[in-house]
Design an enzyme around this catalytic site. Structure first.
Site, PDB file in Angstrom:
ATOM      1  N   ASN A 129       0.789  -1.047  -0.118  1.00 28.89           N
ATOM      2  CA  ASN A 129       0.035  -0.020  -0.054  1.00 28.89           C
ATOM      3  C   ASN A 129       1.107   1.132   0.028  1.00 28.89           C
ATOM      4  O   ASN A 129       1.506   1.479   1.176  1.00 28.89           O
ATOM      5  CB  ASN A 129      -0.948  -0.071   1.123  1.00 28.89           C
ATOM      6  N   LYS A 144       0.140   4.200  -0.165  1.00 30.10           N
ATOM      7  CA  LYS A 144      -0.682   5.446   0.359  1.00 30.10           C
ATOM      8  C   LYS A 144      -0.277   6.549  -0.616  1.00 30.10           C
ATOM      9  O   LYS A 144      -0.351   6.556  -1.817  1.00 30.10           O
ATOM     10  CB  LYS A 144       0.064   5.652   1.842  1.00 30.10           C
ATOM     11  N   HIS A 156      -9.751   0.931   4.643  1.00 32.44           N
ATOM     12  CA  HIS A 156      -8.311   1.027   5.552  1.00 32.44           C
ATOM     13  C   HIS A 156      -8.844   2.052   6.591  1.00 32.44           C
ATOM     14  O   HIS A 156      -9.481   2.976   6.558  1.00 32.44           O
ATOM     15  CB  HIS A 156      -7.349   1.855   4.474  1.00 32.44           C
ATOM     16  N   GLU A 165      -7.209   4.511   7.601  1.00 31.83           N
ATOM     17  CA  GLU A 165      -6.760   5.698   7.622  1.00 31.83           C
ATOM     18  C   GLU A 165      -7.907   6.544   6.868  1.00 31.83           C
ATOM     19  O   GLU A 165      -8.290   7.692   7.032  1.00 31.83           O
ATOM     20  CB  GLU A 165      -5.534   5.935   6.698  1.00 31.83           C
ATOM     21  N   GLU A 204      -5.576  -5.587  10.447  1.00 31.43           N
ATOM     22  CA  GLU A 204      -4.484  -4.215  10.701  1.00 31.43           C
ATOM     23  C   GLU A 204      -4.855  -3.365  11.915  1.00 31.43           C
ATOM     24  O   GLU A 204      -5.615  -2.640  11.790  1.00 31.43           O
ATOM     25  CB  GLU A 204      -4.596  -3.288   9.500  1.00 31.43           C
ATOM     26  N   GLY A 227       2.309   1.954  10.952  1.00 29.51           N
ATOM     27  CA  GLY A 227       3.024   3.208  10.583  1.00 29.51           C
ATOM     28  C   GLY A 227       3.731   3.462  12.106  1.00 29.51           C
ATOM     29  O   GLY A 227       4.307   4.636  11.981  1.00 29.51           O
ATOM     30  N   SER A 259       3.250  -2.557  10.537  1.00 33.32           N
ATOM     31  CA  SER A 259       4.737  -2.358  10.640  1.00 33.32           C
ATOM     32  C   SER A 259       5.321  -3.607  10.315  1.00 33.32           C
ATOM     33  O   SER A 259       6.286  -4.026  10.934  1.00 33.32           O
ATOM     34  CB  SER A 259       5.233  -1.901  12.336  1.00 33.32           C
TER      35      SER A 259
HETATM   36  C1  PEP Z   1      -1.064   0.226   6.008  1.00 38.70           C
HETATM   37  O1  PEP Z   1      -0.656   1.009   5.682  1.00 38.70           O
HETATM   38  O2  PEP Z   1      -1.806  -0.720   5.647  1.00 38.70           O
HETATM   39  C2  PEP Z   1       0.196  -0.551   6.807  1.00 38.70           C
HETATM   40  C3  PEP Z   1      -0.040  -1.578   7.269  1.00 38.70           C
HETATM   41  O3  PEP Z   1       1.244   0.551   6.784  1.00 38.70           O
HETATM   42  P1  PEP Z   1       2.570   0.214   7.910  1.00 38.70           P
HETATM   43  O4  PEP Z   1       3.203  -1.052   6.970  1.00 38.70           O
HETATM   44  O5  PEP Z   1       3.640   1.303   7.268  1.00 38.70           O
HETATM   45  O6  PEP Z   1       2.274  -0.012   9.173  1.00 38.70           O
END
Ligand code: PEP
Length: 252
Positions: A9, A11, A94, A96, A166, A172, A213
């Site tokens: 992803n 983003k 997601h 976000e 997630e 992040g 992460s």
């Molecule tokens: C994500 O944006 O779905 C995600 C898992 O981000 P990160 O790997 O940076 O934690």
């Protein structure tokens, strides 16, 4: 046996020029890895150039969001048939989008239905916030997201669905969930809800990823667990030196 699945992803990162550069860095490594579905989800503006560069490879392209309507007066939105011209996948729900853009389980549900209606494979994200985790209500939250997100979705669609667990506190932050903890949520909550809604056989077909992460140095720990079928990778998908080893770990 579920085929491993790793999605990046991107983003809101990468101009078209930067996206092209990243693809040239990724391709030599990714095209030598077999036995895993690999999907890259760039921002809308880079979907077409990335799809063109990936032509002739088995690497898939996905979007990060879409509207549920086929067309209409929705300024700034992208419709499912527009994505279906270039993409096979779309990330929906997601955290976000839920946190900053008012997405609800109901809107995620409409988008999931629209994705299936237009031949797109949804990567549906679920996961609890830190406050919900600390309040001990992860089971209630994830169960609600699953049940409401999939409300009315026909069994014949479910086998192709991809779900990403997630935990919001892990995204992040550099603070990944433990592999054991993630596997427990995936097996005991997410796959269990799928089994209640669609039966054991279909629940066993659905690929469920961990996201939050994931890096080159911890991916292998997650993939060792039976119910974790791959990863949705954010930050680390922007660096070839991180993403390629993550994808490799999914098949080793
Ligand atoms: C994500 O944006 O779905 C995600 C898992 O981000 P990160 O790997 O940076 O934690």
């Amino acid at each position: 046996m579920r085929r491993p699945f790793v999605a990046g992803n991107w983003k809101m990162f990468k101009t078209v020029a930067e996206a092209r550069l990243l693809i040239t860095e990724l391709l030599p490594g990714l095209t030598t890895i077999h036995g895993v579905d690999i999907v890259l989800c760039p921002p809308f503006t880079s979907i077409l150039p990335v799809a063109a560069l990936l032509e002739g490879t088995t690497i898939g392209v996905g979007a990060q969001n879409m509207h549920w309507e086929t067309s209409g007066a929705y300024t700034g939105e992208i419709a499912p048939p527009m994505l279906a011209e270039f993409c096979k996948y779309v990330i929906l729900g997601h955290s976000e989008r839920r946190a900053y853009f008012g997405e609800t389980d109901a809107s995620v549900n409409r988008k999931i239905q629209a994705a299936f209606d237009h031949g797109l494979v949804p990567i549906m994200c679920v996961g609890e916030t830190l406050a919900e985790n600390e309040a001990g209500i992860t089971r209630e939250v994830v169960t609600r997201q699953m049940r409401e997100g999939l409300d009315g979705i026909e069994p014949h669609s479910i086998g192709s669905l991809v779900i990403a667990y997630e935990p919001v506190w892990a995204i992040g932050t550099g603070r990944a969930a433990t592999a054991d903890g993630a596997n427990t949520v995936i097996a005991d909550i997410i796959r269990a809800v799928l089994a209640q809604m669609y039966g054991d056989e279909l629940a066993e077909m659905v690929r469920i990823l961990y996201g939050g992460s994931v890096k080159a140095n911890n991916a292998g720990e997650f993939f060792r667990y039976a119910d974790i079928d791959g990863a949705l990778v954010g930050g680390a998908s922007l660096k070839a030196s991180e993403f390629i080893p993550i994808v490799k770990a999914a098949v080793s």
